[in-house]
Design an enzyme around this catalytic site. Sequence first.
Site, PDB file in Angstrom:
ATOM      1  N   SER A  13       0.819  -1.219   0.000  1.00 28.92           N
ATOM      2  CA  SER A  13       0.000   0.000   0.000  1.00 28.92           C
ATOM      3  C   SER A  13       0.850   1.265   0.000  1.00 28.92           C
ATOM      4  O   SER A  13       0.322   2.371   0.008  1.00 28.92           O
ATOM      5  CB  SER A  13      -0.889   0.014   1.246  1.00 28.92           C
ATOM      6  OG  SER A  13      -0.071  -0.031   2.405  1.00 28.92           O
ATOM      7  N   ARG A 100      21.597  -3.760   3.417  1.00 30.18           N
ATOM      8  CA  ARG A 100      22.428  -3.318   2.279  1.00 30.18           C
ATOM      9  C   ARG A 100      23.920  -3.510   2.521  1.00 30.18           C
ATOM     10  O   ARG A 100      24.660  -3.851   1.615  1.00 30.18           O
ATOM     11  CB  ARG A 100      22.144  -1.847   1.979  1.00 30.18           C
ATOM     12  CG  ARG A 100      20.782  -1.619   1.359  1.00 30.18           C
ATOM     13  CD  ARG A 100      20.565  -0.137   1.118  1.00 30.18           C
ATOM     14  NE  ARG A 100      19.209   0.122   0.688  1.00 30.18           N
ATOM     15  CZ  ARG A 100      18.602   1.297   0.850  1.00 30.18           C
ATOM     16  NH1 ARG A 100      19.247   2.300   1.412  1.00 30.18           N
ATOM     17  NH2 ARG A 100      17.372   1.458   0.429  1.00 30.18           N
ATOM     18  N   CYS A 129      17.975   5.082  -3.158  1.00 30.96           N
ATOM     19  CA  CYS A 129      17.525   5.662  -4.432  1.00 30.96           C
ATOM     20  C   CYS A 129      18.420   6.795  -4.927  1.00 30.96           C
ATOM     21  O   CYS A 129      18.425   7.128  -6.104  1.00 30.96           O
ATOM     22  CB  CYS A 129      16.093   6.171  -4.296  1.00 30.96           C
ATOM     23  SG  CYS A 129      15.788   7.121  -2.799  1.00 30.96           S
ATOM     24  N   SER A 159       9.029  12.221  -2.672  1.00 29.74           N
ATOM     25  CA  SER A 159       8.549  10.833  -2.691  1.00 29.74           C
ATOM     26  C   SER A 159       9.611   9.863  -2.187  1.00 29.74           C
ATOM     27  O   SER A 159       9.294   8.730  -1.825  1.00 29.74           O
ATOM     28  CB  SER A 159       8.084  10.428  -4.084  1.00 29.74           C
ATOM     29  OG  SER A 159       9.136  10.597  -5.008  1.00 29.74           O
ATOM     30  N   GLY A 160      10.865  10.307  -2.155  1.00 31.18           N
ATOM     31  CA  GLY A 160      11.937   9.480  -1.590  1.00 31.18           C
ATOM     32  C   GLY A 160      11.686   9.172  -0.123  1.00 31.18           C
ATOM     33  O   GLY A 160      12.236   8.219   0.420  1.00 31.18           O
ATOM     34  N   LYS A 215      24.888   6.777   3.912  1.00 29.95           N
ATOM     35  CA  LYS A 215      24.433   5.626   3.113  1.00 29.95           C
ATOM     36  C   LYS A 215      25.030   5.685   1.711  1.00 29.95           C
ATOM     37  O   LYS A 215      25.500   4.684   1.178  1.00 29.95           O
ATOM     38  CB  LYS A 215      22.905   5.667   2.950  1.00 29.95           C
ATOM     39  CG  LYS A 215      22.128   5.174   4.135  1.00 29.95           C
ATOM     40  CD  LYS A 215      20.649   5.175   3.773  1.00 29.95           C
ATOM     41  CE  LYS A 215      19.781   5.214   5.001  1.00 29.95           C
ATOM     42  NZ  LYS A 215      18.386   5.452   4.722  1.00 29.95           N
ATOM     43  N   HIS A 244      15.092  12.122  -8.470  1.00 30.71           N
ATOM     44  CA  HIS A 244      16.254  12.663  -7.756  1.00 30.71           C
ATOM     45  C   HIS A 244      17.284  13.170  -8.770  1.00 30.71           C
ATOM     46  O   HIS A 244      17.514  12.535  -9.806  1.00 30.71           O
ATOM     47  CB  HIS A 244      16.926  11.565  -6.923  1.00 30.71           C
ATOM     48  CG  HIS A 244      16.171  11.171  -5.690  1.00 30.71           C
ATOM     49  ND1 HIS A 244      14.983  11.742  -5.293  1.00 30.71           N
ATOM     50  CD2 HIS A 244      16.475  10.241  -4.742  1.00 30.71           C
ATOM     51  CE1 HIS A 244      14.582  11.181  -4.153  1.00 30.71           C
ATOM     52  NE2 HIS A 244      15.459  10.265  -3.806  1.00 30.71           N
ATOM     53  N   ASN A 316      13.465   8.073  -8.609  1.00 32.80           N
ATOM     54  CA  ASN A 316      13.749   7.407  -7.327  1.00 32.80           C
ATOM     55  C   ASN A 316      12.797   6.252  -7.057  1.00 32.80           C
ATOM     56  O   ASN A 316      13.154   5.278  -6.395  1.00 32.80           O
ATOM     57  CB  ASN A 316      13.676   8.410  -6.173  1.00 32.80           C
ATOM     58  CG  ASN A 316      12.357   9.161  -6.107  1.00 32.80           C
ATOM     59  OD1 ASN A 316      12.027   9.901  -7.044  1.00 32.80           O
ATOM     60  ND2 ASN A 316      11.601   8.984  -5.051  1.00 32.80           N
TER      61      ASN A 316
END
Length: 344
Positions: A13, A100, A129, A159-160, A215, A244, A316
């Site tokens: 969702s 990661r 991203c 939106s990232g 990161k 991005h 992204n």
Amino acid sequence: MARKLNVAVVGASGMVGGQLLELLESRRFPVNEFYPFNSGRRPAVVWFRGKKYACLRPSLDALKKADLVFFVSTDEVSAKYAPRLAAAGVWCIDDSSRFRLAPGVPLVIPEVNGGELGPSKKLIAGPNCTITGAAVALAGIHRKFRVKALRLATYQAVSGAGRAAMGQLEAELKTYFKTGKVPVLRGAFPRPIAFNLFPQVGGFDAQGHSGEENKVAAELKKIWRAPGVKISSTAVRVPVLRGHSLGVWAATAKPWTLKALAAELKRTPGLKFFPEAKNYPAPLSHGNKTFEVYAGRLRRADTAPNEFQLWVVSDNLYKGAALNSMQIAERLLADKYFRRGGIL
Ligand SMILES: NC(=O)c1ccc[n+]([C@@H]2O[C@H](COP(=O)([O-])OP(=O)(O)OC[C@H]3O[C@@H](n4cnc5c(N)ncnc54)[C@H](OP(=O)(O)O)[C@@H]3O)[C@@H](O)[C@H]2O)c1
């Protein structure tokens, strides 16, 4: 006909989850049973191949029914389920940051380091991203001229930070157009984002680096297997909905000509390079439901030997998350890992 895979999406969702469902459908991934999950904190319904599904709260037993699980929710959820599922033989593609940097977990962008995938590596991570754009765009140049230092200024879309962050920008804009004032809302960001930007993506460490800046450096070193590359960045959140952008300064060990760099960029897999300065990519035109990474404005930089500048844009939500995960799954399919595992 070959059997299809039972596929689960944890976070169906959410922002990335929605894109993943779209891609599973449009790219005709061979899905048999489909299992969507969300937090269970609120009812959520998703549509997949014309059918409506209610999202459920995940449990180990429910997830074990899948052959392949996409994790697009939170670090905690990935930590709780992915290792146990992988140990039980379920393929897990994780978009969270939880694994990661974990030793033994491949951190994969298929066109850059797809060779890291393997039949026994059932838990696979997709990168942040922001670094995906640079990792793809500079992969060919790094192989040929060895990037030794990289400086980045990032311009990161809201939106990232997920669905709530998109909602915050929209709510701020609505209030502004009604009242003429940008409200201070308690939400996804530390400051108002409408008509604003700020150099903070994530929390700060004791040295003053943000979570995103750390990161980006650590993940690129792992993806390129280049622990010695020096990376410094300033990560900036900007009021762009999607896509991005990165200002890149890269210094290489070996000398180059701009013509040789351009030739390398043109043949880099997953990259579309615009050689003409005025044809630069931008988020609205090149970061919205786009499959490739885009680069332009290649030029010499004067601040270090063998240093050049480049402008990079990518979506992204697609290449930075959902599409990359899809491409990992497609690569597993093409390399017959599912068949060898007795699934297909
Ligand atoms: N956004 C990006 O550009 C991007 C890029 C790369 C990686 N990622 C990573 O992808 C993941 C998802 O990001 P997003 O932007 O899609 O976030 P989002 O829009 O906030 O969506 C989060 C999703 O996770 C679900 N969720 C939260 N807690 C859960 C729980 N305990 N159990 C099961 N599901 C739970 C949410 O369900 P509810 O609807 O019930 O809350 C929602 O479906 C994150 O790990 C993020 O770091 C995001």
